[in-house]
Design a protein around this motif. Structure first.
Motif, short mmCIF file in Angstrom:
data_model
loop_
_atom_site.label_atom_id
_atom_site.label_comp_id
_atom_site.label_asym_id
_atom_site.label_seq_id
_atom_site.Cartn_x
_atom_site.Cartn_y
_atom_site.Cartn_z
N SER A 146 10.59 16.96 4.62
CA SER A 146 9.66 15.93 4.15
C SER A 146 8.23 16.44 4.07
N ALA A 147 7.95 17.58 4.69
CA ALA A 147 6.59 18.10 4.64
C ALA A 147 6.30 18.86 3.35
N LEU A 148 7.35 19.17 2.57
CA LEU A 148 7.16 19.95 1.36
C LEU A 148 6.67 19.07 0.20
N SER A 149 6.04 19.69 -0.78
CA SER A 149 5.63 18.95 -1.96
C SER A 149 6.86 18.62 -2.80
N GLY A 150 6.70 17.65 -3.70
CA GLY A 150 7.82 17.20 -4.52
C GLY A 150 8.51 18.34 -5.26
N GLY A 151 7.72 19.22 -5.83
CA GLY A 151 8.29 20.31 -6.60
C GLY A 151 9.12 21.24 -5.72
N ASN A 152 8.61 21.52 -4.53
CA ASN A 152 9.34 22.41 -3.63
C ASN A 152 10.59 21.73 -3.06
N GLN A 153 10.50 20.42 -2.83
CA GLN A 153 11.69 19.69 -2.42
C GLN A 153 12.76 19.80 -3.50
#
Lengths: 536, 356
Positions: free
Chosen positions: A410-417
């Motif tokens: 959940s700490a990652l940005s949307g793109g990295n998720q």
């Protein structure tokens, strides 16, 4: 700077001003120092792509979310809005994009929810509530019974009730978040009439929509957001549709995707007569047949509710009630469960990353390996070494920006998720990748990376089917494009012959003369039906 | 867990925030430590061998139930029926020893060997769990309701078994070859009671299963996001049924241990045990919404409850006050848990931002 000049010129009074609003969500900055002016007695239009921050800004004005920093000025005075109740006190009303009605209650009860009219401060005055409801519905020219349960209303009618609910509170500022997405053409005309009445009464309307021509028809001021930043604010009579698009999209989106010509291999997937019946008759996926070759990127374009996501879900075996035959690599697929289909080499990157793609409570590594656990077995237990070898390789290959494999997803940005979800799919050793809106809600740079990954995978011989609602993406990335409408395939175009107009025309196929009627099929669905995930 | 490892390896530059996190993470352990110190100061008999043996036996009961419950709660479910299953399984075992299996059509009574009886009882526990699991998955009944139903059904069956009477003196008869049942409750290995060895064995196996097997990973995934797990090919229903079976199995084990310790089976055995088990799980930091938690936490949680209960009894605190204190401790633990989750998320975000 010329923005400031603009403001000084304009004679219209600013009733509400949002100054330097920033909103940070875990992993993303939804709004980055955004200024937004609301002019009294005007229709203030807010536009931007999905994920540009429009809805977040509106939620802040309506007291649903709180800004991380920045301030709100009402009539020049700083105000604090902590809750929807505060917003209502200040005369700010909102009609949400998603329905916020109580299907178990009737129209009148919905309209007066939490603002009940009471006698002696205790007892609800039903008569008075009914009278006001009736007059509101008359004003909206709707023949809806105030005593009808909301669950029995069509989606369009429910939208009208939402509007009536906002009108029932004496609002000075009314926010409408995509109010017309579920309305028929005649209902839209009525709504516009009501908006003009409100304007005449001095109500400031904030209007959000994706229908650009509609915006220019009703709007007085247009504000454009892109990637959480304010791009421009202009009076509507000074601009046209192409200006809006330029501001919304920024650099030419075609520069993001560079198509690589590839040798296509043999037939990898053949689907025949895939059908999924709809509750209450008809088909969500209506006898769909198509093929996919090795190394091919097949784009599927269509409007919301066209049945694209359901087609993917049926392919993966999520809907046992569906029918149809699937051949993978020349062999008929007999397996019916999701697990078996994944083992055969089909994998889905779902549309809704948060709700369907990720397990938020798990780490990056645990999410990545979730669909391919068998691969890391040493006897009957998981080998940490095998797991981390795969995870490290994927983080590297997909250039996932993470503080480490054990970082919380959940700490990652949307793109990295999204890259993690794609990695999870790739680790299952698939042959066919089903990507449902793989670039939704991620920033421009990440989009380009996702496209690069798609190109690379296709080059390696994977078959890729991807759904997108963005015309430019589909046109730029696909070897071949299928257009779906009302569950059917209404158009097939090879890379050379596809054009924007042709796709749009095909996507409205089977919808009758007006494209605006396109949502009526969906409108038949009652709001209470479980799983009525409007496929956007 | 590996985050903890990472923190340890960076010990040279532990920041204040990291120490704070480490302390929060080990809070149940610290609480246990503090409790032991306080009670041993206040009560001279608290740390005597005899007292420790009694306490550990109590802890073992809660811990074994808690282990099964942890699996269920990790998937986001709850099992209210474990206390009743303890009672029912005690009655099943007691009945088999004292009355055997009456085969009317042949006019004979079969008295199974104690080992067979134990296996049959454990099988009954698995079966009860499977029924709960199937009701939950096939008929889409909320776990709370399904296991509440099982709570009543199992207790009712326990009472029906003997018409509410106790099976006393479960020693078996040498001529029937079914002696030896009390050994489970009274026997020692290396001076430690069998029930404690069973707790250790269950804990080690369960910890391994949750941390190192695909099944364990899938349990966490279902609790974290059931839909995402399903789309990743996890057989959600199967895993869910299995966790209720594990819980039923643990309850049956406890039923055997208790009836063996008492050398008697009473149908009211295990009443309210489910609440202690849930409390142990929650004290150990497992989230009731699923997806977060650990077996080791549950074991520590069971020790906290056991030490707290027996310590207060030893100090002569009234049983009414004991309940008040226990309740307050459980709620406090969850409040701290929320705090820690928030801190952990913030720390993760900070690490990510340093990266960008």
């Amino acid at each position: 700077m010329n923005k400031m000049a603009q403001r000084a010129d304009s004679a219209d009074a600013i009733v509400l001003r949002a100054e330097q609003i920033t909103k940070v969500f875990p992993g993303t900055i939804a709004l980055d120092k955004v200024d937004f002016n609301v002019y009294a007695g005007k229709v203030n239009v807010l536009v931007g792509e999905n994920g540009a921050g429009k809805s977040t800004l509106m939620k802040i004005l309506a007291g649903v979310e709180r800004a991380t920093s920045g301030k709100l000025l009402l009539d020049g005075k700083v105000i604090d809005i902590h809750s929807p109740h505060d917003a209502a006190e200040h005369g700010i009303g909102i009609i949400y994009q998603e329905m916020n009605l109580f299907p178990n209650l009737n129209v009148t009860e919905n309209i007066f929810m939490a603002h009940e009219k009471v006698t002696n401060g205790i007892v609800i005055d039903r008569k008075e509530q009914r009278r006001v409801t009736q007059s509101l519905l008359d004003r909206l020219e709707q023949e809806i019974d105030p005593d009808e349960s909301v669950s029995n209303l069509r989606i369009g009618q429910q939208q009208i009730v939402e509007i009536a609910k906002a009108l029932a509170q004496d609002v000075r500022i009314l926010i409408m978040d995509e109010p017309t997405s579920a309305l028929s053409a005649s209902e839209v005309d009525v709504l516009f009439g009501v908006i003009r009445d409100l304007q005449a009464e001095g109500v400031a309307v904030i209007y959000i929509s994706h229908k650009l021509d509609e915006l220019l028809q009703i709007g007085n001021y247009v504000t454009v957001l892109r990637d959480g930043k304010l791009m421009a604010e202009r009076p509507a009579d000074e601009i046209d549709v192409s200006w809006i698009i330029e501001q919304m999209v920024g650099r030419n989106p075609a520069s993001l995707f560079h198509y690589q010509a590839r040798e296509l291999g043999g037939e990898l997937l053949r689907v025949e007569n895939m059908s999924l019946p709809r509750l209450g008759g008809g088909f969500t996926v209506d006898h769909v047949s198509f093929t996919l070759r090795r190394g091919e990127i097949l784009g599927i374009y269509g409007l919301m509710g066209a049945g694209r996501s359901e087609l993917f879900e049926s392919l993966l075996g999520l809907h046992p009630e569906g029918s149809g035959t699937v051949w993978l690599d020349g062999e008929e697929v007999k397996a019916s469960t999701i697990r078996q289909r994944i083992q055969l080499g089909m994998t889905l990157v779902p549309e809704d990353r948060q709700r369907e793609g990720l397990v938020q409570s798990m780490s990056v590594a645990d999410n990545m390996v979730l669909a391919s656990l068998k691969k890391y077995l040493n006897g009957f237990y998981l080998s940490r070494r095998k797991e981390s070898a795969s995870v490290d390789r994927m983080i590297d290959e997909m250039s996932v920006k993470t503080a480490g494999p054990q970082q919380l997803i959940s700490a990652l940005s949307g793109g990295n998720q999204q890259k993690v979800v794609v990695a999870k799919s790739l680790l299952t050793n698939p042959q066919v990748l089903l990507l449902d809106e793989p670039t939704r809600g991620i920033d421009v740079g990440a989009k380009a990376e996702i496209f690069e990954i798609m190109n690379r995978l296709a080059g390696e011989g994977y078959g890729i089917i991807f759904i997108s609602s963005e015309l430019k993406e589909v046109l730029a990335m696909s070897d071949r494009i299928l257009v779906m409408s009302k569950g059917k395939i209404t158009g097939e175009f090879s890379r050379g012959e596809a054009g924007e107009e042709a796709l749009v025309a095909a996507s409205a196929g089977g919808h009758g003369p007006s494209a605006r009627r396109s949502h009526e099929g969906e409108a038949e669905r009652p709001v209470s039906s479980f799983r009525s995930r409007s496929s956007r | 867990m590996s985050q903890a490892e990472a923190t340890v390896s960076n010990r040279s530059r532990l920041s204040g925030a990291e120490i704070q996190q480490l302390l929060l993470r080990a809070r149940a352990f610290i609480a246990l430590f503090v409790l032991v110190i306080i009670f041993s100061i206040l009560s001279p008999t608290f740390l005597t061998p005899a007292n420790i043996v009694i306490m550990s036996k109590h802890v073992a009961i809660n811990a074994i139930l808690g282990i099964g419950m942890t699996f269920v709660i990790l998937t986001g479910g709850i099992d209210l029926s474990v206390g009743s299953i303890v009672g029912l399984c005690a009655m099943i075992a007691g009945g088999l020893i004292n009355e055997g299996i009456i085969l009317e059509m042949f006019g004979v009574v079969v008295y199974p060997h104690v080992w067979t009886i134990m296996l049959m009882t454990l099988g009954a526990g698995l079966l009860m769990g499977a029924v709960s699991g199937l009701v939950i998955t096939r008929f889409n009944v909320a776990p709370f309701i399904a296991t509440l139903g099982m709570l009543y059904v199992a207790r009712g069956l326990a009472l029906l078994r003997s018409n509410g009477n106790t099976f006393a003196n479960l020693v078996g008869r040498p001529e029937l070859g079914n002696t030896g049942f009390p050994v489970l409750g009274a026997g020692n290995f290396l001076g430690i009671n069998y029930s404690i060895w069973i707790m250790i064995l269950f804990a080690v196996v369960a910890a391994f299963v949750t941390q190192r097997t695909p099944f364990g990973r899938q349990v966490y995934a279902i609790g974290g996001n059931e839909r995402a797990a399903e789309l990743s090919g996890v057989r959600v229903n199967r895993v869910k049924v299995l966790v209720y079976m594990i819980s039923g199995f643990c309850a049956a084990m406890v039923g055997l241990i208790i009836s063996s310790q008492l050398v008697a089976a009473h149908p009211a055995t295990g009443t309210f045990f489910e609440l202690n088990a849930i409390a142990a799980v929650v004290l150990g930091g497992t989230s009731l919404s699923g997806g977060r938690g650990s077996i080791s936490g549950t074991i520590i949680g069971a020790f906290v409850i056991g030490v707290l209960t027996d310590g207060l009894i030893g100090l002569g605190v009234s049983s009414f006050w004991q309940q008040v204190i226990k309740g307050a401790v459980i709620v406090l633990a969850v409040i701290i848990d929320q705090l820690q989750a928030r801190l952990q998320e913030r720390a993760a975000l900070q690490r990510q931002q340093q990266l960008a």
